[in-house]
Design a protein around this motif. Structure first.
Motif, mmCIF file in Angstrom:
data_model
loop_
_atom_site.group_PDB
_atom_site.id
_atom_site.type_symbol
_atom_site.label_atom_id
_atom_site.label_comp_id
_atom_site.label_asym_id
_atom_site.label_seq_id
_atom_site.Cartn_x
_atom_site.Cartn_y
_atom_site.Cartn_z
ATOM 1 N N GLY A 20 37.084 52.900 35.024
ATOM 2 C CA GLY A 20 38.006 53.860 35.827
ATOM 3 C C GLY A 20 39.448 52.804 35.883
ATOM 4 N N TYR A 21 40.258 53.258 36.763
ATOM 5 C CA TYR A 21 41.377 52.315 37.117
ATOM 6 C C TYR A 21 41.110 50.800 37.801
ATOM 7 N N ALA A 22 41.794 49.855 37.440
ATOM 8 C CA ALA A 22 41.526 48.580 38.124
ATOM 9 C C ALA A 22 41.497 48.494 39.634
ATOM 10 N N ARG A 23 42.285 49.491 40.021
ATOM 11 C CA ARG A 23 42.520 49.530 41.486
ATOM 12 C C ARG A 23 41.946 50.774 42.119
ATOM 13 N N SER A 24 40.873 51.354 41.343
ATOM 14 C CA SER A 24 40.116 52.488 41.916
ATOM 15 C C SER A 24 39.520 52.233 43.574
ATOM 16 N N GLU A 25 39.316 53.454 44.032
ATOM 17 C CA GLU A 25 38.501 53.147 45.336
ATOM 18 C C GLU A 25 37.297 52.387 45.479
ATOM 19 N N TRP A 26 36.502 52.290 44.440
ATOM 20 C CA TRP A 26 35.287 51.502 44.079
ATOM 21 C C TRP A 26 35.772 50.074 43.989
ATOM 22 N N ASN A 27 36.787 49.660 43.056
ATOM 23 C CA ASN A 27 37.129 48.538 42.981
ATOM 24 C C ASN A 27 37.806 47.752 44.088
ATOM 25 N N ARG A 28 38.793 48.405 44.846
ATOM 26 C CA ARG A 28 39.312 47.979 46.015
ATOM 27 C C ARG A 28 38.207 47.705 47.057
ATOM 28 N N SER A 29 37.141 48.578 47.138
ATOM 29 C CA SER A 29 36.107 48.306 48.099
ATOM 30 C C SER A 29 35.336 47.082 47.632
ATOM 31 N N ALA A 30 34.985 46.849 46.649
ATOM 32 C CA ALA A 30 34.249 45.807 45.933
ATOM 33 C C ALA A 30 35.129 44.545 46.070
ATOM 34 N N ALA A 31 36.604 44.675 46.129
ATOM 35 C CA ALA A 31 37.265 43.475 46.272
ATOM 36 C C ALA A 31 37.318 42.957 47.807
ATOM 37 N N GLN A 32 36.953 43.996 48.730
ATOM 38 C CA GLN A 32 36.866 43.797 50.038
ATOM 39 C C GLN A 32 35.495 42.685 50.247
ATOM 40 N N VAL A 33 34.422 43.324 49.508
ATOM 41 C CA VAL A 33 33.108 42.575 49.751
ATOM 42 C C VAL A 33 33.144 41.235 49.052
ATOM 43 N N PHE A 34 33.833 41.122 47.803
ATOM 44 C CA PHE A 34 33.950 39.766 47.337
ATOM 45 C C PHE A 34 34.961 38.832 48.350
ATOM 46 N N ALA A 35 35.844 39.544 48.910
ATOM 47 C CA ALA A 35 36.742 38.655 49.510
ATOM 48 C C ALA A 35 36.202 38.022 50.948
ATOM 49 N N MET A 36 35.185 39.010 51.662
ATOM 50 C CA MET A 36 34.750 38.551 52.682
ATOM 51 C C MET A 36 33.582 37.288 52.426
ATOM 52 N N GLU A 37 32.733 37.534 51.252
ATOM 53 C CA GLU A 37 31.846 36.572 51.021
ATOM 54 C C GLU A 37 32.474 35.234 50.467
ATOM 55 N N TYR A 38 33.715 35.180 50.033
ATOM 56 C CA TYR A 38 34.566 34.089 49.368
ATOM 57 C C TYR A 38 35.045 33.189 50.435
ATOM 58 N N VAL A 39 35.706 34.130 51.520
ATOM 59 C CA VAL A 39 36.184 33.299 52.634
ATOM 60 C C VAL A 39 35.046 32.640 53.567
ATOM 61 N N LYS A 40 33.720 33.286 53.543
ATOM 62 C CA LYS A 40 32.804 33.030 54.459
ATOM 63 C C LYS A 40 32.437 31.392 53.633
ATOM 64 N N HIS A 41 32.314 31.277 52.164
ATOM 65 C CA HIS A 41 31.547 30.203 51.774
ATOM 66 C C HIS A 41 32.773 28.976 51.634
ATOM 67 N N TYR A 42 34.086 29.348 51.444
ATOM 68 C CA TYR A 42 35.271 28.327 51.382
ATOM 69 C C TYR A 42 36.169 28.535 52.429
ATOM 70 N N LYS A 43 35.495 28.230 53.548
ATOM 71 C CA LYS A 43 36.503 28.177 54.822
ATOM 72 C C LYS A 43 37.519 27.162 54.712
ATOM 73 N N GLY A 44 37.350 26.037 54.195
ATOM 74 C CA GLY A 44 38.351 24.934 54.059
ATOM 75 C C GLY A 44 39.378 25.422 53.307
ATOM 76 N N GLU A 45 39.502 26.337 52.372
ATOM 77 C CA GLU A 45 40.568 26.911 51.417
ATOM 78 C C GLU A 45 41.805 27.526 52.435
ATOM 79 N N ASN A 46 41.467 28.193 53.335
ATOM 80 C CA ASN A 46 42.501 28.925 54.354
ATOM 81 C C ASN A 46 42.931 30.058 53.700
ATOM 82 N N ARG A 47 42.116 30.632 52.923
ATOM 83 C CA ARG A 47 42.501 31.983 52.148
ATOM 84 C C ARG A 47 42.513 33.168 53.019
#
Length: 202
Positions: A20-47
């Protein structure tokens, strides 16, 4: 997947929509899942979540392009294999007709002349009705509209005589590979006429 029911996936079963589209509802939701996990593991980057999610969606664009290229490459390889098999069948057809022509002294001179004059390029190609699949295939002949009907009749006769040879001339089967089943198709070959043939071949 219902967007109102929660994230489209989890970290354990993370999944991206590459069709589908790169910014489909599915991919935007997956991006949030990825982002939360990334921020949790790399807190020192302040992203921020927004920054990571946007970076991930940009990455999805590249992943879709790679997936599309991979699919195209597979299609090209499949087409090349089909053309190679088609060429092999054509070579086998030429050899079979020439061998058959030499078997019958009554017609040998004329039959050998017809086959050898036409050469490999003068043989009709064919298309499989299920190229690349298992099972008994039917091959549809790509007619050569430039070839005279009486030359084609000679070739069909040689095909019939070859079958007779396979039956030992007494309808008893013999060993050896049987020719694939070819039937007249509705398509014409796109290849140009073979040059330099006797005028009665056209």
């Amino acid at each position: 997947w219902d967007p109102g029911s929660g994230p489209c996936c989890t970290v354990d079963n993370f999944s991206v929509d590459l069709l589908g589209y790169a910014r489909s509802e599915w991919n935007r939701s997956a991006a949030q899942v990825f982002a939360m996990e990334y921020v949790k593991h790399y807190k020192g980057e302040n992203r921020t979540l927004e920054f990571v999610a946007e970076a991930w969606l940009t990455r999805v664009v590249g992943m879709k392009a790679q997936y599309r290229q991979l699919h195209q490459d597979k299609t090209i390889r499949k087409d090349r294999k089909a053309l190679h098999r088609q060429r092999q069948r054509k070579q086998e057809l030429y050899k079979r007709r020439l061998d058959t022509a030499y078997q019958y002294t009554e017609i040998k001179d004329r039959a050998v002349r017809v086959v050898q004059s036409l050469g490999l390029d003068g043989m009709s190609s064919d298309e499989s009705d299920h190229e690349g699949h298992s099972g008994e295939a039917t091959y549809h002949i790509l007619d050569k509209d430039w070839r005279s009907w009486h030359v084609t009749a000679w070739l069909r006769m040689l095909d019939a005589l070859h079958l007779r040879l396979q039956y030992s001339g007494e309808w008893r089967t013999t060993s050896g590979a049987w020719p694939h089943f070819r039937t007249s198709g509705l398509k014409e070959s796109g290849k140009p006429a073979v040059r330099g043939l006797p005028t009665d071949f056209y």
